[in-house]
Enzyme design. Structure first.
Site, PDB file in Angstrom:
ATOM      1  N   GLU A   1      35.114   1.358  68.583  1.00 36.31           N
ATOM      2  CA  GLU A   1      34.394   0.948  67.456  1.00 36.31           C
ATOM      3  C   GLU A   1      32.899   1.221  67.848  1.00 36.31           C
ATOM      4  O   GLU A   1      32.070   0.507  68.047  1.00 36.31           O
ATOM      5  CB  GLU A   1      34.673  -0.434  67.254  1.00 36.31           C
ATOM      6  CG  GLU A   1      35.871  -1.012  66.608  1.00 36.31           C
ATOM      7  CD  GLU A   1      36.059  -2.560  66.580  1.00 36.31           C
ATOM      8  OE1 GLU A   1      36.927  -2.865  65.550  1.00 36.31           O
ATOM      9  OE2 GLU A   1      35.165  -3.283  67.110  1.00 36.31           O
TER      10      GLU A   1
ATOM     11  N   GLU B   1      43.809  -1.554  64.025  1.00 38.99           N
ATOM     12  CA  GLU B   1      43.820  -2.940  64.407  1.00 38.99           C
ATOM     13  C   GLU B   1      44.049  -3.730  63.102  1.00 38.99           C
ATOM     14  O   GLU B   1      43.223  -3.153  61.882  1.00 38.99           O
ATOM     15  CB  GLU B   1      42.689  -3.161  64.875  1.00 38.99           C
ATOM     16  CG  GLU B   1      42.347  -2.853  66.515  1.00 38.99           C
ATOM     17  CD  GLU B   1      41.051  -3.167  67.055  1.00 38.99           C
ATOM     18  OE1 GLU B   1      40.552  -4.207  66.713  1.00 38.99           O
ATOM     19  OE2 GLU B   1      40.551  -2.616  68.085  1.00 38.99           O
TER      20      GLU B   1
END
Length: 683
Positions: free
Chosen positions: A150, A310
């Site tokens: 991320e 995710e």
């Protein structure tokens, strides 16, 4: 990986065995097998354990974990662990630490705590990636690489300032050209030496500690956004390149975050083998916005399948109110991702952490450590279904006839603008038009301004404030060839440096749209006007509009709708201009969703663009095609049973392995995947 290199849908998620003793690993793997989990991502945040000292690496524990996974046939998405630097690095090499928007040097802690232009960070992150790639290049269970995690954040340190100047020299060549493009004669900003350029933060160009979009000098802030996105991308590329030297055939990705403003994901996707992203909608989300983000991720690489890297099996822990996913929602949202182009279903996390800031984040295995939980049973049931599906629809694509233009640089520029309204935000305007398409169950590709348009019949570019070179000409060719183009207020205003395009709005789109905007009124969001349409069946009526109000003149365009109030009552607000075999539409204000829904349906109907199946509101239908077959995903987002009419078709429900015809009742939050009983498609 996500385009059919395996004969199954990858199902699993993030696992952190380094947080647990070996006996827990063995129990976890046993539960993974029970849940039909076939892939784990690890070790995402283990740099400090993998490299406890500057010149010492410790891979023994990871060897043992990978050996256990291989014994049980569980694939591995191997992470490089470079998202958070070890404490020793921050102490010995403070150049790795960021300087924040307020000009403060950060200390060790949290994550994303590195300066992307730190030579120390670049050196050690690449070295760790190489150590991992060299050691595990022959590991039989390696199916993908997961670089960092991320990516995000910004830095304003002196190193970034130096690299920013280098970046600007490459972009503009000469300082005179930079001065011209930045319009530096405004407020005495003329620059005579590259060293006079400093990063734009609260110590220089920005005006508000709490609102980083308030800048006195948009061109430098806009370029710093580009520079920061590029700087972080260079970090990714450096790790990717060293990994590729050792494992050239293993796909490399990093997990993106949907409509994440700071990074230009279209540019990033060109450097990734496969797009992956993390989906964390709140409980009360409009599911159309989740679909939009899936389609955006699919669009980053021209419609290629992507990875759902995710999602939470149940609750999150970053939101103000971390609600549980209601029974059936995890399964429903997983299939929504698959419908829109995902070919993995993965979770954060597989085992719930015992401490720190994510200890209450949901997991497949809860703190109780038992399979006897609602969440585990739901994960297990979904895993059983996905295992039975195998590779049935892997590699299939979505065939869209509508394109929605999305532009990160335009997003940055709009929200740096010093006018005309602080309430104007890019994303809600784009989502309004996407939502209309979603409600009509019309497939849509989310594309960059540079994408080719020839395959589409309808192209929508809301609030196209920034004009990239060649975009207007490309759209003109598209329309002249028979396509329909729709854009809105605040379009065609500036070039890539946020300089006004002179000659009247909407700049290079003026000839195509057949309108000239003289002024734009800006009112507080609660103050509205009306769009009045008459003589257009399907569009006739009165609709609220707000935010911005273009006072425009037609230059060949037909007036379709007029304002209903204020001193510009009766003036055009909705126009259509025929150009060649096509037409261009202009919406001069921000209309209510009801109007957007009707306008989009009107234009789709005109081109014969429709849903693959007619269903009640609240039911989503997405069609994937491949190998001569069609796969209809039907998702009931309602909280009540819904009857779906299939007409005269006889179809097979892949999830129940049964044939159905005429109609079927779909339970609340339930899913169907239908294909033709003869394998020739559903049409």
């Amino acid at each position: 990986m996500a385009s059919g290199s395996a004969n199954r849908i990858w199902y699993g998620g993030d696992w952190n065995p380094d947080q647990w003793p070996r006996e827990v690993w063995e129990r976890d793997i046993e539960l993974f097998k029970q849940a039909h989990i076939n892939i784990v991502t690890l070790p995402v945040f283990s740099w400090a354990l993998l490299q406890p000292e500057e010149e010492r690496y410790e891979f023994g524990w990871l060897d043992e974990v990978l050996e256990e996974l291989d014994k049980h046939g569980i694939g591995v998405c191997l992470a490089t662990s470079t998202a958070a630097v070890p404490a020793w690095m921050a102490r010995r090499h403070p150049d790795v630490l960021r300087v924040d928007f307020q000009g403060r040097e950060r200390r060790f802690g949290a994550r994303h705590n590195f300066c992307p232009n730190s030579p120390t960070y670049r050196q050690y992150s690449v070295r760790l990636a190489e150590q991992l790639a060299r050691r595990y290049k022959d590991y039989p269970g390696l199916v993908a690489w997961h670089v960092n995690n991320e990516y995000g954040g910004r830095c304003y340190c002196d190193r970034c300032a130096r690299e920013f100047r280098v970046w600007l020299q490459r972009r503009y060549g000469a300082l005179d050209e930079l001065n011209r493009r930045w319009n530096t004669r405004f407020w005495g900003h003329t620059l005579y030496d590259w060293e006079e350029i400093v990063p734009p933060n609260i110590l220089s160009e920005h005006l508000d500690d709490h609102d980083p979009t308030r800048t006195a000098f948009q061109p430098i802030s806009l370029d710093y956004d580009r520079f920061m996105s590029d700087s972080l991308l260079e970090c990714f590329k450096a790790e990717r390149d060293t990994i590729k030297r050792w494992t050239p055939d293993v796909p490399v990705t990093t997990n993106l975050m949907g409509a994440y403003k700071p990074l230009d994901y279209f540019k990033w996707a060109r450097e990734m083998d496969v797009v992956s992203w993390d989906s964390y909608p709140p409980m009360d989300v409009d599911v159309a916005t989740v679909a939009f983000r899936h389609d955006l991720m699919r669009g980053l690489k021209d419609g290629q399948p992507f990875m759902l890297m995710e999602q939470t099996p149940s609750q999150q822990n970053w939101q103000p109110y971390n609600s549980l996913k209601r029974p059936g929602v995890m399964r429903l949202w997983s299939y929504q991702a698959l419908a829109h182009g995902a070919e993995t279903v993965m979770f954060f996390q597989l085992r719930q952490s015992q401490g720190a800031c994510e200890k209450f984040h949901g997991a497949v295995i809860s703190h109780a450590g038992t399979p006897d939980t609602r969440v585990f049973r739901e994960v297990q049931a979904l895993g059983r279904e996905l295992e039975a599906l195998g590779d049935t629809f892997l590699g299939s694509r979505i065939d869209a006839q509508v394109a929605l233009v999305f532009d990160w640089e335009n997003w940055w520029a709009i929200e740096y603008s010093s006018g005309p309204s602080v309430a104007l935000k890019y994303l809600p305007q784009v989502e309004a038009y996407y939502r209309a398409l979603w409600r009509a169950n019309v497939a849509v590709d989310v594309v960059s301004p540079g994408a080719p348009l020839g395959r589409y019949r309808l192209v929508i570019a809301p609030v196209a404030y920034m004009m990239h070179p060649g975009f207007a000409e490309k759209v003109e060719t598209f329309v002249a060839g028979g396509g329909t183009f729709l854009t809105t207020f605040f379009s065609g205003i500036v070039d890539e440096n946020d300089r006004i395009i002179l000659g009247g709005y909407p700049g290079p789109l003026r000839r195509l749209l057949g309108v000239w905007v003289e002024e734009t009124d800006a009112l507080p969001p609660e103050m509205t006007n009306r769009i009045v349409v008459q003589g257009y069946p399907g569009l006739d009526g009165q609709y609220a509009c707000s935010l911005l109000f273009d006072l425009l003149h037609t230059e060949g365009a037909e007036v379709v709708g007029r304002y209903g109030a204020d001193f510009y009552a009766g003036r055009p607000v909705l126009t259509r201009h025929r150009v060649g075999a096509g037409e261009a539409w202009y919406v001069g204000s921000a209309p209510e969703q009801r109007f957007v829904d009707r306008l989009v349906r009107f234009l789709c109907d005109k081109h014969g663009i429709g849903a693959p199946l007619q269903v009640p509101d609240g039911v989503e239908v997405v069609e994937r095609r491949g190998g001569g077959q069609s796969f209809l995903f039907i998702l009931n987002h309602r909280d009540r049973p819904t009857v779906i009419s299939l007409g005269n078709r006889r179809l097979r429900n892949l999830l129940a392995d049964q044939e159905i015809e005429r109609e079927v009742e779909l339970a609340p939050r339930d899913v169907l995947i239908l294909t033709d009983t003869h394998g020739a498609g559903t049409r």
